[in-house]
Write a protein that holds these residues in place. Sequence first.
Motif, PDB file in Angstrom:
ATOM      1  N   GLU A   1       1.329  -0.882   0.017  1.00 13.24           N
ATOM      2  CA  GLU A   1      -0.179   0.405  -0.077  1.00 13.24           C
ATOM      3  C   GLU A   1       0.836   1.060  -0.044  1.00 13.24           C
ATOM      4  OE1 GLU A   1      -4.025   1.857  -0.087  1.00 13.24           O
ATOM      5  OE2 GLU A   1      -3.150  -0.281  -0.501  1.00 13.24           O
ATOM      6  N   TYR A   2       1.828   1.222   1.013  1.00 11.84           N
ATOM      7  CA  TYR A   2       2.947   2.213   0.813  1.00 11.84           C
ATOM      8  C   TYR A   2       3.213   2.312  -0.817  1.00 11.84           C
ATOM      9  CZ  TYR A   2       7.031   4.995   1.160  1.00 11.84           C
ATOM     10  OH  TYR A   2       7.695   6.047   1.024  1.00 11.84           O
ATOM     11  N   LEU A   3       3.396   1.540  -1.642  1.00 14.68           N
ATOM     12  CA  LEU A   3       4.045   1.798  -3.074  1.00 14.68           C
ATOM     13  C   LEU A   3       3.070   2.212  -3.760  1.00 14.68           C
ATOM     14  CD1 LEU A   3       7.005  -0.845  -3.592  1.00 14.68           C
ATOM     15  CD2 LEU A   3       6.930   1.629  -2.935  1.00 14.68           C
ATOM     16  N   LEU A   4       1.607   1.634  -3.844  1.00 14.32           N
ATOM     17  CA  LEU A   4       0.820   1.739  -3.815  1.00 14.32           C
ATOM     18  C   LEU A   4      -0.333   3.129  -4.616  1.00 14.32           C
ATOM     19  CD1 LEU A   4      -1.210  -1.967  -4.194  1.00 14.32           C
ATOM     20  CD2 LEU A   4      -0.573  -0.593  -6.456  1.00 14.32           C
TER      21      LEU A   4
ATOM     22  N   ALA B   1      -8.817  -4.826  -9.858  1.00 16.29           N
ATOM     23  CA  ALA B   1      -9.142  -4.758  -8.981  1.00 16.29           C
ATOM     24  C   ALA B   1      -8.415  -4.114  -8.040  1.00 16.29           C
ATOM     25  CB  ALA B   1     -10.157  -5.999  -8.145  1.00 16.29           C
ATOM     26  N   ARG B   2      -8.564  -3.924  -6.959  1.00 15.52           N
ATOM     27  CA  ARG B   2      -7.181  -3.603  -5.799  1.00 15.52           C
ATOM     28  C   ARG B   2      -7.308  -4.532  -4.905  1.00 15.52           C
ATOM     29  NH1 ARG B   2      -8.834   2.105  -3.532  1.00 15.52           N
ATOM     30  NH2 ARG B   2      -8.307   4.006  -5.805  1.00 15.52           N
ATOM     31  N   PRO B   3      -6.190  -5.362  -5.136  1.00 19.01           N
ATOM     32  CA  PRO B   3      -6.076  -6.497  -3.749  1.00 19.01           C
ATOM     33  C   PRO B   3      -6.570  -6.067  -2.332  1.00 19.01           C
ATOM     34  CG  PRO B   3      -3.634  -5.820  -4.707  1.00 19.01           C
ATOM     35  CD  PRO B   3      -4.822  -4.543  -4.750  1.00 19.01           C
ATOM     36  N   SER B   4      -7.170  -6.696  -1.196  1.00 19.53           N
ATOM     37  CA  SER B   4      -7.890  -7.241  -0.573  1.00 19.53           C
ATOM     38  C   SER B   4      -7.252  -6.807   0.608  1.00 19.53           C
ATOM     39  CB  SER B   4      -8.562  -8.151  -0.738  1.00 19.53           C
ATOM     40  OG  SER B   4      -7.763  -9.518  -0.323  1.00 19.53           O
TER      41      SER B   4
END
Length: 328
Positions: free
Chosen positions: A207-210, A325-328
């Motif tokens: 999430e930090y990178l995304l 879709a975004r990873p859960s």
Amino acid sequence: MTTSDLTGWLRDSDPALRWQVERDLIGEPSEVWQATRTHIATEGFGARLLALQDSDGQWAGGAFFPAGFRSEQGAGQPWTATTWTLNLLREWGLDAGVLRERRTAELLGRNSRWEYDDLPYWGGEVDCCINAWTVANGLWLGADVTGIVDWLLAHRLPDGGWNCDWVEGSTRSSFHSTLNVLKGLLAHDIATGGTEATRAARRSGEEYLLERGLFRRLSTGEPVAPWVNHFGYPFFWRYSVLNAADYFRQAARFDGTKPDPRMAEAIEMVRAARQPDGTWLQGGRPTGQMWFEVDVPAGEPSKWLTLVGTRVLTWWNSWSPATAARPS
């Protein structure tokens, strides 16, 4: 090149690269690419590195630096010591059984010490990236690296990632460090199935990178640095959107998730670097001594980068933006 010309060019390569072309780009049956993979130990790059292993299990007499190296010598980071050599052999796909027969994990546990505080090799040290590589290499060779995994979990920063400069007081994560730790944690989860804690840490680092689109500052939206689209092989410790995208490809394959649409701009940077003939050019590896070169000089078409770039775009193109879709 036509597609067949490009495939033939890629396939005419060292076994360490060729088996990945056969598996990831051509879709050969497993018996084909597995047979090619066995040649890593007996010919080409892999065999050359294996022949350079010291009797004490190390390479170049050191854990992270060659024996006798001093940074003030001004020659740049050498890439010949044990950790860097193991990284290459593992990433190339050498069968771990070859090194297990040599009792490499046991010998390193007995003979190798980190240059930092003379700490034991399989206990890790204080650098996040070094510890992440040691986790991946230890799992590969059958060493107990549970303590290092716990250390990585404990040293995640409040913003979700990692920074090797935490020792100097840094409290903000680094793109380079975060990607390297993510690779180590992914290796752990693939090898062991993972734990709730390691999976949560991976999600946090991803999430930090995304949320930064793989290359932007969260504060201003500007690219974090020119190196985000500098593509050079070997990657070693260095971050780029290509290196990061290939991590997310591997993670998605393991997790059973689709590409995150927040990667779209970074993927376009990868696509823009592709030449009209379908190749990617070598941007230049980090300076420093190697046992031998494994890719072409800067400015020439790189088979390694073309392999990585092609499989990243193939993965991305297999999902339309509407269904990603975004990873859960």
